[in-house]
Enzyme design. Structure first.
Site, PDB file in Angstrom:
ATOM      1  N   HIS A   1      50.901  93.543  80.737  1.00  0.00           N
ATOM      2  CA  HIS A   1      50.453  93.483  79.349  1.00  0.00           C
ATOM      3  C   HIS A   1      49.847  92.142  78.984  1.00  0.00           C
ATOM      4  CE1 HIS A   1      53.405  96.941  78.011  1.00  0.00           C
ATOM      5  NE2 HIS A   1      52.553  97.295  78.967  1.00  0.00           N
TER       6      HIS A   1
ATOM      7  N   ASP B 196      55.101  94.930  82.173  1.00  0.00           N
ATOM      8  CA  ASP B 196      55.094  94.399  80.809  1.00  0.00           C
ATOM      9  C   ASP B 196      54.361  93.056  80.811  1.00  0.00           C
ATOM     10  OD1 ASP B 196      56.015  93.601  78.046  1.00  0.00           O
ATOM     11  OD2 ASP B 196      57.246  95.392  78.281  1.00  0.00           O
TER      12      ASP B 196
END
Length: 467
Positions: A295, A272
């Site tokens: 991310h 993430d």
């Protein structure tokens, strides 16, 4: 006869004189010895001048086998096994409680050993300058079913600590692979198999001040690796965070309601956001970070469920981002209120990043989210020297019709398609106001921003009162 008597008398007198002289000398010597003895006793009492050392003080009581409890508290001194299978939680807690009482103390996790630690809270306040020296390995329980339901929020929780440092050459291993697998199971199946919806963060700080984390490795957390919540004065330096790209929601460093933060010279790869900055954060400086996979570096999502979100004074600079979903991103939910302001992204090197620059005021983590008019205002955001390659789209600025993005600066943006390019060279720019400065690659970025007028700026300023 008379002569003999005279000689005897003289001999007797000589004997008596000799005897009395000897007695006198002995008495005088005894007097001198007694005087010296009294003088030495007087010196030892502190009322005279002595040249003799006083008796050594009684030794301090030992804690475990530790000879100096005021400085170092080794886990083995408190009954730890260090074999990776025995539960060493009580030993860590006991060492912590003992060290907490002494300024400048160190809790030692020795190198070359693995300590299985169940969910635990290490609580302050403690004496200043406490250190947790992690040179060995800490293991979380690997089986999902072995975690108590009351301990699913975090694994190792630091609560109310101040002037505290975690450092060392060791590893904090969340053993999260079973959690990532269960997170992909359907909700109905989770219910039937008693699989929890929550997943624990590896290291969490709550309501803590002047905290430093340096040099250690944090790997394979079930969810976030390192979280700071309601804290102030945070320094993170030279750490490594690592989990697989497909490990869901395993943010690297997560900040929430936390101010005065510096994150630097670290390598972060996860499933993430490498760094996630949430509501209530201000004065955050992120620099010299290698990010990927993951991310990217994100502000938000902010304003979920119509909540208030306030983020300000964020600097991200001199970072390298590779093979990530996004580069530098701001994401807000529809319906939220508040503001994001004074944000700077400078000297960001991107490589094979899907979308390097993102502002998304329509963030949604589901297949469908209802359209709403309210939004968290975004103003005063600078992108300067964002250079490298993208695989989907160079820039994506999707701002609200009612609360548009204002004060957006695009300066020296040079983004080219990567070898894995499968997307659009045109950026998406919707309701975003500001100015751009060359060089700009692709050239379509030059037309991305509108000139802001007075009414648009007033809308942005009206949200400052909320924060």
């Amino acid at each position: 006869m008379k002569k003999y008597k005279s000689s005897s008398l003289l001999l007797f007198l000589f004997f008596m004189v000799t005897l009395f002289s000897k007695i006198s000398v002995e008495a005088r010597n005894n007097h001198i010895r007694n005087s010296k003895t009294h003088k030495h006793q007087k010196d030892k009492s502190g009322n005279g001048n002595t040249h003799f050392p006083s008796p050594a003080p009684a030794p301090l009581p030992h804690r475990g086998s530790n000879p100096n409890p005021s400085s170092s508290f080794d886990l083995f001194s408190f009954g730890a096994k260090g074999d990776g299978f025995s539960d060493d939680s009580k030993a860590l807690l006991a060492a912590w409680k003992a060290a907490c009482k002494f300024p400048g103390a160190t809790v030692e996790i020795p190198s070359g050993f693995t300590f299985l630690i169940k969910p635990i809270t290490l609580q302050g306040p403690c004496m200043p300058n406490l250190v947790l020296q992690i040179d060995g390995t800490l293991f979380a329980p690997p089986k999902v079913g072995s975690w108590p339901k009351s301990s699913l929020f975090q694994w190792i929780n630091f609560k109310w600590v101040q002037n505290f440092t975690i450092q060392g050459t060791g590893t904090v291993d969340g053993q999260g692979s079973n959690w990532w697998t269960t997170s992909q199971i359907l909700y109905s199946q989770k219910k039937s198999y008693n699989i929890p919806d929550l997943r624990p963060t590896a290291l969490r700080f709550y309501s803590s001040y002047d905290v430093t984390v340096s040099n250690i490795k944090i790997i394979n957390s079930p969810q976030c690796h390192l979280k700071f919540d309601s804290s102030k004065g945070v320094k993170v330096n030279n750490i490594t965070i690592s989990s697989p790209e497909d490990s869901l929601n395993t943010d690297g460093i997560h900040l929430q309601n936390t101010q005065d933060v510096e994150i630097q010279h670290s390598n972060i790869g996860c499933g993430d956001d490498c760094v996630s900055i949430q509501t209530g954060c201000s004065n955050v400086h992120v620099h010299h970070i290698n990010c990927g996979p993951g991310h990217g570096i994100s502000l938000g999502g902010l304003g979920k469920d119509k909540s208030v979100a306030c983020v300000s004074n964020i600097i991200v600079e001199n970072v390298s981002i590779q093979n990530t979903l996004s580069g530098v991103r701001i994401k807000t939910w529809q319906g939220g209120i508040g503001s994001v302001k004074n944000v700077s992204f400078t000297n960001v090197q991107v490589s094979d990043v899907k979308v390097p620059i993102i502002i998304d005021q329509f963030y949604c983590d589901k297949n469908f989210c209802k359209n709403q008019t309210r939004a968290v205002a975004i103003t005063g955001v600078k992108y300067d020297q964002i250079v490298g390659t993208y695989s989907v789209q160079p820039i994506h600025l999707a701002c609200s019709n009612d609360i548009p993005c204002t004060g957006i600066d695009l300066i020296d943006i040079q983004l080219k398609p990567s070898p894995r390019y499968r997307g659009f060279q045109q950026g998406l720019c919707l309701n975003s106001y500001g100015k751009s400065s060359a060089p700009l690659v692709p050239s379509s970025i030059d037309y991305c921003l509108r000139n802001s007028g007075g009414s648009v700026n007033r809308i942005a300023r009206s949200h400052d009162n909320v924060c």
